[in-house]
Design an enzyme around this catalytic site. Structure first.
Site, mmCIF file in Angstrom:
data_model
loop_
_atom_site.group_PDB
_atom_site.id
_atom_site.type_symbol
_atom_site.label_atom_id
_atom_site.label_comp_id
_atom_site.label_asym_id
_atom_site.label_seq_id
_atom_site.Cartn_x
_atom_site.Cartn_y
_atom_site.Cartn_z
ATOM 1 N N PRO A 230 0.824 -1.211 0.000
ATOM 2 C CA PRO A 230 0.000 0.000 0.000
ATOM 3 C C PRO A 230 0.860 1.263 0.000
ATOM 4 C CG PRO A 230 -0.538 -1.412 1.885
ATOM 5 C CD PRO A 230 0.604 -2.040 1.196
ATOM 6 N N HIS B 291 24.846 4.568 26.508
ATOM 7 C CA HIS B 291 24.275 3.485 25.706
ATOM 8 C C HIS B 291 24.348 3.831 24.207
ATOM 9 C CE1 HIS B 291 21.261 0.178 25.043
ATOM 10 N NE2 HIS B 291 21.062 0.908 23.946
ATOM 11 N N GLU B 292 23.849 5.001 23.879
ATOM 12 C CA GLU B 292 23.848 5.394 22.463
ATOM 13 C C GLU B 292 25.271 5.607 21.952
ATOM 14 O OE1 GLU B 292 21.172 5.009 20.808
ATOM 15 O OE2 GLU B 292 19.888 4.805 22.569
ATOM 16 N N HIS C 95 26.697 2.268 20.888
ATOM 17 C CA HIS C 95 26.301 1.886 19.520
ATOM 18 C C HIS C 95 27.138 2.651 18.506
ATOM 19 C CE1 HIS C 95 22.751 -0.353 20.651
ATOM 20 N NE2 HIS C 95 22.079 0.689 21.123
ATOM 21 N N LYS D 236 0.211 2.744 -6.710
ATOM 22 C CA LYS D 236 -0.466 1.951 -7.736
ATOM 23 C C LYS D 236 -1.637 2.719 -8.332
ATOM 24 C CE LYS D 236 -1.062 -1.480 -4.826
ATOM 25 N NZ LYS D 236 -0.298 -0.912 -3.694
ATOM 26 N N THR E 131 2.438 2.659 -2.415
ATOM 27 C CA THR E 131 3.565 2.745 -3.337
ATOM 28 C C THR E 131 3.183 3.390 -4.665
ATOM 29 O OG1 THR E 131 3.091 0.443 -3.870
ATOM 30 C CG2 THR E 131 4.978 0.865 -2.455
#
Ligand code: ADP
Ligand code: ZN
Length: 617
Positions: A216, A435-436, A439, A220, A218
């Site tokens: 949905p 924490h971040e 990462h 059409k 995209t």
């Protein structure tokens, strides 16, 4: 009660119609030989003495040329030239004092007509709306009486199809960004609709039904509408769920109405959205047969078979579930062409953003490519929404242009839900920052990971902080080394917490879930574990349609299950060791990142490189 009056009323209505037809026929019988010309053109013709007579009514002027002149007109987006002997024109509101003397000098016969229409005509015109209202009321009252309740709804709803005049809303391929392959495939359909005879003459295989397959949003519907726009034909659209929503027996008759409407104005396009709502395999529904749906489907099939070769109607349909469609729909002569529409890649996302920012004043700092790269998985509809959100934000800030800031905010809002306003203690903030940073730093230090786009400790949705990586390209194939590094990056948050605080928090829960699923897939589906080898198990599979795990039959022994578990934890263990080693060795950088985050809350790519002092990635 109305019985005695409706007859005379209808007769009167008929008289009005007849009168109108006769009137226009008499007055406008020169139509074919007449054209509307600009006032300047009229003056030119007058100057070269080519005007024989004119009639003036109010500010409109009509008349006859002495000799016919060629006039070029726009009609149906084509320009046409024809010779006309009569003309109409509108006099400019600025008075032209030179007109009368010139008319006199050229000996043009001038007639002036009073602007008022005759009392009979104006009386009738005045009454017309009332007559119509009464007529409509009578029409429906009769329907109800004759066919019982429900007939009225049927009459109102007819087929529920919206008829779009192609001239009114001309969407063309230029409005559809990207999708080059899909457009290429549909060009043939456009050729055919533009000139069916020529198409058959040069031996093209006449298309009938086109199935657009894709998720949905995209584009059409947009694409189907663009095909109609390119070909200049009428576009009928309906959602298949509308076929069967109201009363039993309505579906089939709506299909009939829809097709007969399209036949009347052929060449035309019928677009059926959510085809799977009626098109599921017959006899496959839950709870026994769904007669209503099957009848509707049968009607659809027979309408498609019933086309004469000269009936130039293309049926387009959209679905994201081609697997459940009744095979009968896909047979030759029905939906025998398939166009697959994928979620856009970043280049297409960039061009979609371009299309939707055509009318948006953008700030000089806006780089649509960066937004496009940061929105993997978003559809055209999502991106349109993003632009709207950004514009709303800009308007709220009284900014004349939409800048990168608003774009980023809108993107984050759509990706992660609105910014969470809540109180976060300093301790919690510190934990999140480390924490971040964990990462981010692991991603920075490992080769072959996706570049970091930004890292933030502003809470959003369910997350306290977010580290965003930006893949250079959308990826579909992942080498094992990439996946291992990814696991290390995800575990980096938890590892950093343990390293700094000697403790871990619940904030890493989602990370663990993601990592476990990834490791499970590596072992069970992609055969990436050496000890277990290149086999796949039903474990960790998602239900192909529902996107969730179902209780599945076990196809392996308890012993194998145990070995699988061992392998999964070995992979996770390895990732953790890698992250641990990197973060221990670069503790200074981890501290620097975390304190920068606490200070600034959000760090972008450039700023991260500054803080950790390496600018090469
Ligand atoms: P679908 O029918 O696949 O669910 P739609 O055609 O209704 O999707 O798309 C919804 C909206 O998203 C469109 O009206 C359009 O504004 C936007 N959109 C989707 N894809 C594109 C695209 N490729 N180019 C431009 N706009 C698009
Ligand atoms: Zn995390």
């Amino acid at each position: 009660m109305w019985q005695p009056i409706w007859k005379p009323l209808l007769v009167m209505l008929a008289l009005v119609v007849v009168f109108n037809v006769v009137y226009t026929a008499l007055i406008d019988n020169k139509e074919a030989d007449s054209a509307e010309v600009p006032y300047s053109r009229f003056k030119e013709e007058l100057a070269r003495d080519n005007v024989k007579e004119i009639t003036i009514r109010g500010n409109s002027l009509k008349g006859e040329f002495r000799q016919k002149i060629p006039v070029t007109e726009q009609a149906n987006r084509k320009s046409q030239t024809r010779n006309v002997g009569n003309f109409t024109t509108i006099m400019p509101a600025i008075q032209d004092p030179a007109l009368m003397p010139e008319l006199e000098s050229k000996k043009v016969q001038v007639t002036a007509v009073s602007q008022e229409t005759s009392p009979i005509v104006s009386g009738l015109i005045y009454m017309l709306p009332w007559l119509l209202i009464i007529g409509v009321w009578i029409f429906f009252s009769r329907g109800v009486k004759a066919q019982g309740p429900g007939a009225m709804m049927g009459g109102f709803a007819k087929s529920g199809a919206k008829v779009y005049e192609s001239q009114k809303a001309p969407v063309t391929f230029a409005d559809v960004a990207g999708m080059e392959e899909a457009k290429q495939e549909l060009r043939e359909v456009v050729e055919y609709l533009r000139d069916p005879k020529k198409f058959s003459r040069i031996g093209g295989k006449v298309p009938k039904g086109v199935l657009l397959v894709g998720p949905p949003g995209t584009g059409k519907t947009l694409l189907a509408r663009a095909v109609a726009g390119e070909a200049g034909v009428t576009f009928f659209s309906i959602s298949a769920s509308q076929f069967i929503e109201m009363f039993v027996g309505v579906g089939a008759s709506r299909v009939r109405d829809l097709f007969s409407g399209a036949r009347k104005v052929a060449p035309s396009i019928i677009f059926i959205d959510e085809l799977d709502a009626v098109g599921r395999s017959r006899g496959a529904g839950f709870g026994g047969g769904h007669d209503e749906r099957e009848q509707t489907l049968n009607q659809l099939l027979s309408e498609m078979d019933g086309f004469d070769p000269h009936e130039e109607i293309i049926v387009m349909a959209a679905t994201n579930r081609p697997d459940v469609l009744d095979p009968a729909l896909l047979r030759p002569g029905r939906f025998d062409r398939r166009v697959v529409i994928e979620r856009p890649d970043w280049r297409d996302r960039e061009s979609i953003l371009k299309v939707h920012t055509r009318k948006t004043p953008l700030g000089p700092d806006v780089d649509l490519a960066v937004i496009a790269k940061g929105t993997p998985g978003m559809t055209g509809a999502d991106l349109e929404n993003l632009v709207n959100e950004a514009a709303i934000l800009a308007a709220r800030e009284n900014s004349a242009v939409v800048g990168m800031k608003q774009m980023e905010l809108a993107k984050d809002k759509i990706l992660m839900g609105g910014e969470r306003k809540m109180y976060i203690s300093e301790d919690e903030k510190r934990i999140t920052a480390y924490h971040e940073s964990g990462h981010t730093l692991v991603a920075k230090l490992l080769p072959g990971t996706d570049p970091i786009h930004k890292v933030t400790i502003i809470p959003r949705g369910m997350a306290l902080g977010v580290t965003q990586q930006l893949p250079e390209d959308d990826r579909y194939h992942f080498p094992k080394s990439y996946l291992m590094n990814r696991i290390a990056v995800i575990l980096g948050g938890r590892v950093a917490e343990r390293l700094v605080f000697g403790d871990i928090s619940t904030g890493a829960q989602n990370d663990l879930k993601v990592v476990t699923e990834l490791a499970e897939k590596m072992v069970c589906q992609w055969g990436m574990s050496e000890k277990i080898g290149a086999v796949t198990f039903s474990r960790g599979e998602e239900h192909p349609f529902l996107g969730m795990k179902l209780a599945q039959e076990k196809t392996f022994s308890e012993a194998m299950a145990w070995r699988i578990d061992q392998e999964i934890s070995a992979i996770i263990q390895e990732g953790e060791t890698v992250a641990q080693g990197l973060l221990e060795a670069n503790r200074d950088k981890l501290d620097a990142l975390a304190s920068a985050l606490l200070e600034e809350e959000t760090l972008d790519r450039r700023r991260i490189d500054e803080v950790i002092g390496n600018g090469e990635r």
